[in-house]
Design a protein around this motif. Structure first.
Motif, PDB file in Angstrom:
ATOM      1  N   PHE A 127      49.500  44.623  40.397  1.00 57.26           N
ATOM      2  CA  PHE A 127      50.713  44.360  39.623  1.00 57.26           C
ATOM      3  C   PHE A 127      50.286  43.912  38.233  1.00 57.26           C
ATOM      4  CE2 PHE A 127      54.460  42.577  37.941  1.00 57.26           C
ATOM      5  CZ  PHE A 127      55.533  43.047  38.672  1.00 57.26           C
ATOM      6  N   GLY A 128      50.638  44.704  37.230  1.00 58.98           N
ATOM      7  CA  GLY A 128      50.309  44.332  35.857  1.00 58.98           C
ATOM      8  C   GLY A 128      48.828  44.508  35.563  1.00 58.98           C
ATOM      9  N   LYS A 129      48.428  43.960  34.432  1.00 59.78           N
ATOM     10  CA  LYS A 129      47.046  44.066  33.999  1.00 59.78           C
ATOM     11  C   LYS A 129      46.164  43.102  34.794  1.00 59.78           C
ATOM     12  CE  LYS A 129      48.462  45.239  29.290  1.00 59.78           C
ATOM     13  NZ  LYS A 129      48.466  44.812  27.877  1.00 59.78           N
ATOM     14  N   ASN A 130      44.885  43.415  34.831  1.00 64.65           N
ATOM     15  CA  ASN A 130      43.960  42.544  35.548  1.00 64.65           C
ATOM     16  C   ASN A 130      43.413  41.481  34.593  1.00 64.65           C
ATOM     17  OD1 ASN A 130      42.456  41.648  37.763  1.00 64.65           O
ATOM     18  ND2 ASN A 130      40.650  42.727  37.013  1.00 64.65           N
ATOM     19  N   ASN A 131      44.328  40.649  34.067  1.00 60.99           N
ATOM     20  CA  ASN A 131      43.885  39.566  33.183  1.00 60.99           C
ATOM     21  C   ASN A 131      43.839  38.266  33.971  1.00 60.99           C
ATOM     22  OD1 ASN A 131      46.593  38.767  33.384  1.00 60.99           O
ATOM     23  ND2 ASN A 131      47.146  39.841  31.494  1.00 60.99           N
ATOM     24  N   ILE A 132      43.261  37.248  33.364  1.00 60.61           N
ATOM     25  CA  ILE A 132      43.046  35.991  34.084  1.00 60.61           C
ATOM     26  C   ILE A 132      44.368  35.348  34.486  1.00 60.61           C
ATOM     27  CG2 ILE A 132      42.932  34.528  32.019  1.00 60.61           C
ATOM     28  CD1 ILE A 132      40.710  34.251  35.178  1.00 60.61           C
ATOM     29  N   GLU A 133      45.434  35.566  33.696  1.00 63.16           N
ATOM     30  CA  GLU A 133      46.735  34.977  34.030  1.00 63.16           C
ATOM     31  C   GLU A 133      47.327  35.557  35.308  1.00 63.16           C
ATOM     32  OE1 GLU A 133      45.984  36.070  30.970  1.00 63.16           O
ATOM     33  OE2 GLU A 133      45.793  34.143  29.942  1.00 63.16           O
TER      34      GLU A 133
END
Length: 320
Positions: A127-133
């Motif tokens: 789900f969404g980008k694989n960013n730290i958030e």
């Protein structure tokens, strides 16, 4: 249009039932729980390699003392990355203060990540980008201990837009439309509501001040009722795990049994994970002693260590 249910993530929740000194004496280290959390996550690395996170809670800390720690990583080999950071922080403190080595109470007070309640997660970035958030656990912070909420889950809800709109109707302003954030804020809303109702009851009927009411609220919080109210419109597969700042914890499974959850309990420890063999090998316990959490049920671990099971949603046709 509904979002397709996907394979995503793994959870591990661990609660120590004894003081840290017990584990130091029996197993040779106050870091018994951290070592077990590493094993529980590493043995589930196949369930998620895009991110990993760990949160811990220290019980009965004084005001002004840190009681929640969290670390997350979306680096390559994220499990190793978070435990390298945890061990590095701890070793750095012990090098500076060697007098802590044989004092379990001082270690708990002074060392980060050393507590009695742990929640870990491994993630696929579906789900969404694989960013730290986007890496679990998520943290909803508050100055009132029992309003702090930490959440991680193995799930996809198929009606995130509906749940997002529910929050907007409640007057909230969600920062994003990710399923975990939406679920956390829904639980958080009813957690706040439950706390407020308990406070007014304690003030009006028992004459307690806010300070005196705080530990009583933590003791009387009805986690099952909060989950029932929060999950009324959830649709999809989930194994949702959470911790409250004062030390209550729970894992709640979807009513169709789509997402797996297994648990083990003895007089020293309570563990919940996404796979039965993970608990078996990490804790070296017999296969038959590890139970499946029934669909629609929650395992609830109160701050005092008591464990109960509640039917939150009525079970549906099994779709595991």
């Amino acid at each position: 249009m509904s979002e397709a249910i996907k394979h995503v993530g793994g959870i591990a929740l661990l609660r120590l039932k004894k003081p840290l000194s017990f584990y130091k004496e029996k197993y040779g280290s106050c870091f018994y729980a951290i070592q077990k959390m590493y094993l529980l996550l590493e043995k589930q690395h196949n369930r998620g390699q895009d991110g990993a996170g760990l949160a811990s809670i220290k019980l009965d800390m004084e005001p002004g003392e840190r009681y929640i720690s969290r670390v997350r990583s979306n680096k390559p080999s994220p499990i190793q990355a978070i435990f390298t950071q945890i061990n590095g922080r701890i070793n750095e403190e012990l090098e500076l203060r060697p007098e802590l080595l044989n004092d379990s109470e001082a270690q708990k007070k002074e060392l980060p990540y050393l507590g009695e309640v742990y929640l870990g997660h491994v993630r696929y970035g579906t789900f969404g980008k694989n960013n730290i958030e986007s890496v679990h656990p998520f943290l909803r912070q508050n100055n009132w201990m029992h309003r702090n909420l930490i959440v991680a889950g193995n799930f996809n809800l198929t009606n995130v837009k509906v749940l997002f709109d529910d929050l907007v109707r409640l007057g909230q302003h969600p920062k994003e439309m990710a399923d975990t954030v939406t679920v956390m804020e829904k639980i958080g809303h009813f957690l706040d509501d439950e706390i407020e109702n308990l406070y007014f009851e304690l003030r009006d009927k028992e004459g307690l001040s806010k300070k005196d009411a705080s530990p009583v609220i933590a003791e009387r919080l009805d986690i099952g009722r909060i989950l029932r109210r929060a999950s009324k419109n959830w649709d999809g597969g989930f194994a949702m795990a959470g911790m409250l700042g004062h030390g209550d914890a729970f894992v709640f499974r979807d009513p169709a049994g789509i997402r797996p959850a297994f648990y083990y309990e003895d007089d020293e420890i309570v563990v919940v994970a996404s796979e039965r063999p993970v608990i078996q090998t990490a804790l070296n316990v017999p296969f038959e002693n590890i139970k499946e959490l029934d669909p629609g049920k929650a395992i609830i671990i109160k701050k005092d260590g008591s464990v109960s099971f509640e039917q939150i949603l009525e079970p549906l046709e099994r779709k595991a």
